[in-house]
Design an enzyme around this catalytic site. Structure first.
Site, PDB file in Angstrom:
ATOM      1  NE  ARG A 237      66.321  38.029  -1.125  1.00 57.31           N
ATOM      2  CZ  ARG A 237      66.517  36.704  -1.068  1.00 57.31           C
ATOM      3  NH1 ARG A 237      65.603  35.925  -0.522  1.00 57.31           N
ATOM      4  NH2 ARG A 237      67.633  36.180  -1.528  1.00 57.31           N
ATOM      5  CD  GLU A 266      65.311  38.959   5.960  1.00 56.71           C
ATOM      6  OE1 GLU A 266      66.319  38.235   5.868  1.00 56.71           O
ATOM      7  OE2 GLU A 266      64.315  38.835   5.248  1.00 56.71           O
ATOM      8  CG  HIS A 284      65.723  34.768   5.009  1.00 63.70           C
ATOM      9  ND1 HIS A 284      66.051  35.944   4.378  1.00 63.70           N
ATOM     10  CD2 HIS A 284      65.704  33.828   4.028  1.00 63.70           C
ATOM     11  CE1 HIS A 284      66.242  35.734   3.085  1.00 63.70           C
ATOM     12  NE2 HIS A 284      66.038  34.444   2.854  1.00 63.70           N
TER      13      HIS A 284
HETATM   14  C1  DGY Z   1      68.199  32.535  -1.207  1.00 65.37           C
HETATM   15  O1  DGY Z   1      68.913  31.574  -1.517  1.00 65.37           O
HETATM   16  O2  DGY Z   1      68.028  33.497  -1.949  1.00 65.37           O
HETATM   17  C2  DGY Z   1      67.601  32.481   0.160  1.00 65.37           C
HETATM   18  O3  DGY Z   1      66.549  33.351   0.312  1.00 65.37           O
HETATM   19  C3  DGY Z   1      68.667  32.784   1.178  1.00 65.37           C
HETATM   20  O4  DGY Z   1      69.051  34.126   1.049  1.00 65.37           O
END
Ligand code: DGY
Length: 324
Positions: A237, A266, A284
């Protein structure tokens, strides 16, 4: 009477159709006006919510008096205020396992992409700069045989470690809250403190969930511990890394490069990262393959369906609220 399910992000027509077998389904539609207004209007009637990429807590859910479950189409659940969910007895589900291999593929794509400068040299080639055999200015560095440092050896971390060890003959170092004896045995993975790993690894790959303990885990001090030849890869993250410190480290050559799939804010817009050739920036897409997104959608629907029909869902994040 059918219970009501409200989507809080875009869902595919196939998902809506599956849900409609059992539920009254509301999907806010941009063609019908403001999405947020449609969501807020439908919220008081919703028994279940499904979606991804939206912060949900007290401020957003106070009007959701009938809400029983939120089904997130993601493995990470840092967008949800779990304390509030627990206080209200709202179940939260996620979609682990089904995205492990695709996300590990993407992690490895970033490792390879940084090391061999694939995006940078693609742009260079298309700009017509390839007029003679390439020289040192275009050279990258090897991945095979190097040291791969995994910060957070969970399922996705382990899948990246396997790719590194078995596919690229890399030495695997890892750090985290606990020792992983099976993976030490399987992959020869060696445990290090975070500082030791940062100082030793050629590729530092972040795969930790976001929590108070991991927010800004990597800042200026940690970046300085890394080798100037090393790369940082973040598929966890954004807030796990201090982005300002990272930009500075990339500008000053404190580290050689970074492969990023996630950001403090984001979607990423107007970032100083865009000006840095040694930053590989993806939008992402860790789990974003057609197959995996379909599997995640189905898993999220299964979880939602179970919870609303009174069966314990497979992927309950907060089991303490389940009274079934
Ligand atoms: C997750 O599944 O956590 C991916 O990063 C998409 O948000």
């Amino acid at each position: 009477m059918k219970k009501t399910v409200l989507a809080f992000s875009r869902i595919t027509p196939a998902m809506a159709e599956r849900l409609q077998h059992d539920f009254h389904v509301i999907v806010p539609n941009p063609k019908l006006g403001d999405i947020a207004a449609q969501f807020n209007e439908a919220l008081p009637e919703a028994h279940g919510l499904i979606g991804v990429g939206r912060k949900l807590g007290r401020a957003q859910l106070e009007g959701a008096g009938k809400l029983e479950v939120v089904s997130s189409v993601s493995v990470g659940y840092d967008n949800y205020d779990l304390d509030y969910f627990n206080e209200r007895g709202i179940a939260l589900t996620n979609t682990p396992d089904v995205l492990t291999e695709s996300t590990a593929d993407l992690g490895f794509a970033l490792i390879m992409g940084c090391a061999r400068r694939t995006a940078e040299l693609d742009a260079w080639t298309k700009a017509g700069h390839w007029q003679a055999t390439v020289g040192p200015a275009q050279f990258g560095c090897d991945v095979h045989g190097k040291k791969l440092g995994i910060v957070g050896l969970g399922n996705i971390g382990a899948a990246i470690a396997r790719r590194g060890r078995l596919g690229f003959n890399m030495q695997v170092l890892y750090t985290g809250n606990s020792r992983k004896a099976a993976l030490e045995h399987e992959l020869g993975a060696q445990f290090r403190s975070l500082d030791e790993l940062l100082a030793e690894a050629d590729f530092v790959c972040l795969v930790v969930p976001l929590s108070d303990a991991t927010r800004k885990l990597i800042g200026a001090r940690e970046l300085k511990l890394m080798k100037p030849s090393a790369f940082l890869v973040n598929i966890a993250r954004g807030p796990v890394v201090d982005e300002v410190a990272l930009v500075e480290a990339l500008q000053e050559g404190t580290i050689r490069g970074a492969g990023l799939d996630v950001y403090e804010k984001e979607p990423l817009a107007d970032s100083p990262l865009f000006k840095l050739p040694n930053a590989l920036t993806l939008p992402h897409i860790g789990s974003a393959t057609a197959e995996t997104r379909e599997a995640m959608a189905n898993r999220a629907i299964d979880n939602l369906r179970s919870a609303l029909l009174g069966e314990r869902p497979q992927d309950l994040v907060n089991p303490q609220v389940w009274k079934g």
